[in-house]
Design a protein around this motif. Structure first.
Motif, PDB file in Angstrom:
ATOM      1  N   VAL A  29       0.847  -1.199   0.000  1.00 47.23           N
ATOM      2  CA  VAL A  29       0.000   0.000   0.000  1.00 47.23           C
ATOM      3  C   VAL A  29       0.877   1.241   0.000  1.00 47.23           C
ATOM      4  O   VAL A  29       1.795   1.375   0.815  1.00 47.23           O
ATOM      5  N   ARG A  30       0.592   2.143  -0.935  1.00 42.81           N
ATOM      6  CA  ARG A  30       1.313   3.426  -0.970  1.00 42.81           C
ATOM      7  C   ARG A  30       0.715   4.390   0.038  1.00 42.81           C
ATOM      8  O   ARG A  30       1.402   5.038   0.791  1.00 42.81           O
ATOM      9  N   ARG A  31      -0.607   4.526   0.042  1.00 44.27           N
ATOM     10  CA  ARG A  31      -1.266   5.382   1.028  1.00 44.27           C
ATOM     11  C   ARG A  31      -2.707   4.905   1.207  1.00 44.27           C
ATOM     12  O   ARG A  31      -3.270   4.234   0.342  1.00 44.27           O
ATOM     13  N   ALA A  32      -3.288   5.312   2.332  1.00 41.47           N
ATOM     14  CA  ALA A  32      -4.667   4.947   2.642  1.00 41.47           C
ATOM     15  C   ALA A  32      -5.357   6.131   3.299  1.00 41.47           C
ATOM     16  O   ALA A  32      -4.708   6.939   3.974  1.00 41.47           O
ATOM     17  N   HIS A  33      -6.649   6.226   3.064  1.00 41.93           N
ATOM     18  CA  HIS A  33      -7.448   7.304   3.651  1.00 41.93           C
ATOM     19  C   HIS A  33      -8.757   6.690   4.129  1.00 41.93           C
ATOM     20  O   HIS A  33      -9.448   6.020   3.360  1.00 41.93           O
ATOM     21  N   ALA A  34      -9.086   6.908   5.389  1.00 40.95           N
ATOM     22  CA  ALA A  34     -10.303   6.329   5.964  1.00 40.95           C
ATOM     23  C   ALA A  34     -11.163   7.429   6.569  1.00 40.95           C
ATOM     24  O   ALA A  34     -10.640   8.361   7.191  1.00 40.95           O
ATOM     25  N   VAL A  35     -12.465   7.321   6.370  1.00 39.47           N
ATOM     26  CA  VAL A  35     -13.429   8.279   6.923  1.00 39.47           C
ATOM     27  C   VAL A  35     -14.627   7.497   7.428  1.00 39.47           C
ATOM     28  O   VAL A  35     -15.140   6.614   6.732  1.00 39.47           O
ATOM     29  N   LEU A  36     -15.067   7.822   8.627  1.00 37.43           N
ATOM     30  CA  LEU A  36     -16.317   7.268   9.141  1.00 37.43           C
ATOM     31  C   LEU A  36     -17.441   8.210   8.732  1.00 37.43           C
ATOM     32  O   LEU A  36     -17.354   9.417   8.936  1.00 37.43           O
ATOM     33  N   ARG A  37     -18.483   7.658   8.146  1.00 31.85           N
ATOM     34  CA  ARG A  37     -19.611   8.458   7.661  1.00 31.85           C
ATOM     35  C   ARG A  37     -20.906   7.959   8.280  1.00 31.85           C
ATOM     36  O   ARG A  37     -20.919   6.979   8.998  1.00 31.85           O
ATOM     37  N   GLY A  38     -21.982   8.638   7.962  1.00 30.58           N
ATOM     38  CA  GLY A  38     -23.295   8.236   8.440  1.00 30.58           C
ATOM     39  C   GLY A  38     -23.630   8.883   9.765  1.00 30.58           C
ATOM     40  O   GLY A  38     -23.200   9.994  10.059  1.00 30.58           O
ATOM     41  N   SER A  39     -24.386   8.159  10.563  1.00 32.59           N
ATOM     42  CA  SER A  39     -24.802   8.671  11.868  1.00 32.59           C
ATOM     43  C   SER A  39     -24.125   7.871  12.968  1.00 32.59           C
ATOM     44  O   SER A  39     -23.555   6.808  12.729  1.00 32.59           O
ATOM     45  N   SER A  40     -24.227   8.378  14.178  1.00 34.95           N
ATOM     46  CA  SER A  40     -23.614   7.696  15.311  1.00 34.95           C
ATOM     47  C   SER A  40     -24.283   6.340  15.564  1.00 34.95           C
ATOM     48  O   SER A  40     -23.650   5.420  16.056  1.00 34.95           O
ATOM     49  N   ASP A  41     -25.565   6.244  15.206  1.00 29.18           N
ATOM     50  CA  ASP A  41     -26.278   4.975  15.390  1.00 29.18           C
ATOM     51  C   ASP A  41     -26.012   3.987  14.259  1.00 29.18           C
ATOM     52  O   ASP A  41     -26.185   2.787  14.441  1.00 29.18           O
ATOM     53  N   ASP A  42     -25.634   4.495  13.092  1.00 23.48           N
ATOM     54  CA  ASP A  42     -25.415   3.635  11.926  1.00 23.48           C
ATOM     55  C   ASP A  42     -24.174   4.102  11.164  1.00 23.48           C
ATOM     56  O   ASP A  42     -24.280   4.642  10.066  1.00 23.48           O
ATOM     57  N   PRO A  43     -22.969   3.907  11.741  1.00 20.05           N
ATOM     58  CA  PRO A  43     -21.749   4.377  11.065  1.00 20.05           C
ATOM     59  C   PRO A  43     -21.373   3.475   9.893  1.00 20.05           C
ATOM     60  O   PRO A  43     -21.697   2.286   9.872  1.00 20.05           O
ATOM     61  N   ARG A  44     -20.704   4.073   8.920  1.00 17.99           N
ATOM     62  CA  ARG A  44     -20.170   3.355   7.765  1.00 17.99           C
ATOM     63  C   ARG A  44     -18.728   3.784   7.574  1.00 17.99           C
ATOM     64  O   ARG A  44     -18.384   4.933   7.836  1.00 17.99           O
ATOM     65  N   LEU A  45     -17.935   2.877   7.068  1.00 12.90           N
ATOM     66  CA  LEU A  45     -16.521   3.169   6.816  1.00 12.90           C
ATOM     67  C   LEU A  45     -16.303   3.357   5.325  1.00 12.90           C
ATOM     68  O   LEU A  45     -16.751   2.546   4.517  1.00 12.90           O
ATOM     69  N   ASP A  46     -15.627   4.437   4.973  1.00 13.22           N
ATOM     70  CA  ASP A  46     -15.230   4.703   3.598  1.00 13.22           C
ATOM     71  C   ASP A  46     -13.706   4.663   3.575  1.00 13.22           C
ATOM     72  O   ASP A  46     -13.050   5.513   4.173  1.00 13.22           O
TER      73      ASP A  46
END
Length: 195
Positions: A121-138
């Protein structure tokens, strides 16, 4: 809710693009003589409108105010589109004794650092999205060619995402992984930085 707002944005953007496009197309057609040579030679604004604008002192300030309001609406719309549904705080527990929340940014940054340390892996970027009750990982991952993408996806599925899920104490964490192949080699660490 997201699908509805996405559809509304697409319709709004289409209308905002089609109206000026149609006006410009008509003006161009008129200038090229599609409505006759006489129409092509006449000014776009007739003499009555020009004299009205010249005699009414409020005309140009009103035009400027309408343009300013439209610009503010467009800017607010653009800012709303740029403001992603990024999760700021993640609720871990809630009950009669209180609520336990954590900042979502350090958790996603830790996952990006973990995945970024993989050799392929050269680089990675992670963001948690959605709501606190239903989070999703991007999760966006830029892999170095010739990486074994199957092994990388398996490692993300079996190791990285479960690590974050268990760290946050979540029962489920849907993840979207975007893989990008980058040519070249993994960058070497700089001086004074241990590999």
């Amino acid at each position: 809710m997201r699908r509805r707002s996405g559809k509304g944005n697409r319709v709004g953007l289409a209308l905002c693009g089609l109206v000026p496009l149609a006006a410009g197309g008509l003006a161009l057609a008129r200038a090229l003589g599609a409505f006759g040579g006489d129409a092509a030679r006449r000014p776009v604004i007739d003499a009555g409108t020009r004299s009205f604008a010249a005699t009414a002192p409020w005309f140009w300030p009103v035009v400027a105010a309408v343009g300013f309001v439209l610009a503010l609406i467009g800017l607010a719309w653009l800012l709303a589109l740029l403001r992603a549904d990024r999760l700021r705080r993640l609720r871990l527990e809630s009950g009669t004794s209180g609520v336990t929340e954590v900042d979502a940014h350090p958790a996603s940054e830790a996952l990006a650092a973990q995945v970024g340390a993989y050799p392929e892996v050269r680089r990675a970027h992670a963001v948690l999205r959605g709501s606190s009750d239903d989070p999703r990982l991007d999760l966006g991952v830029s892999a170095v060619e010739p990486a074994d993408l199957g092994a990388l996806v398996t490692r993300l599925h079996d190791e990285a995402v479960p690590d974050l899920r268990s760290t946050l104490g979540l029962r489920r964490l849907p993840a979207t992984v975007r893989l990008d192949l980058a040519s070249g080699h993994r960058p070497r660490p700089g001086r004074g930085v241990s590999p």
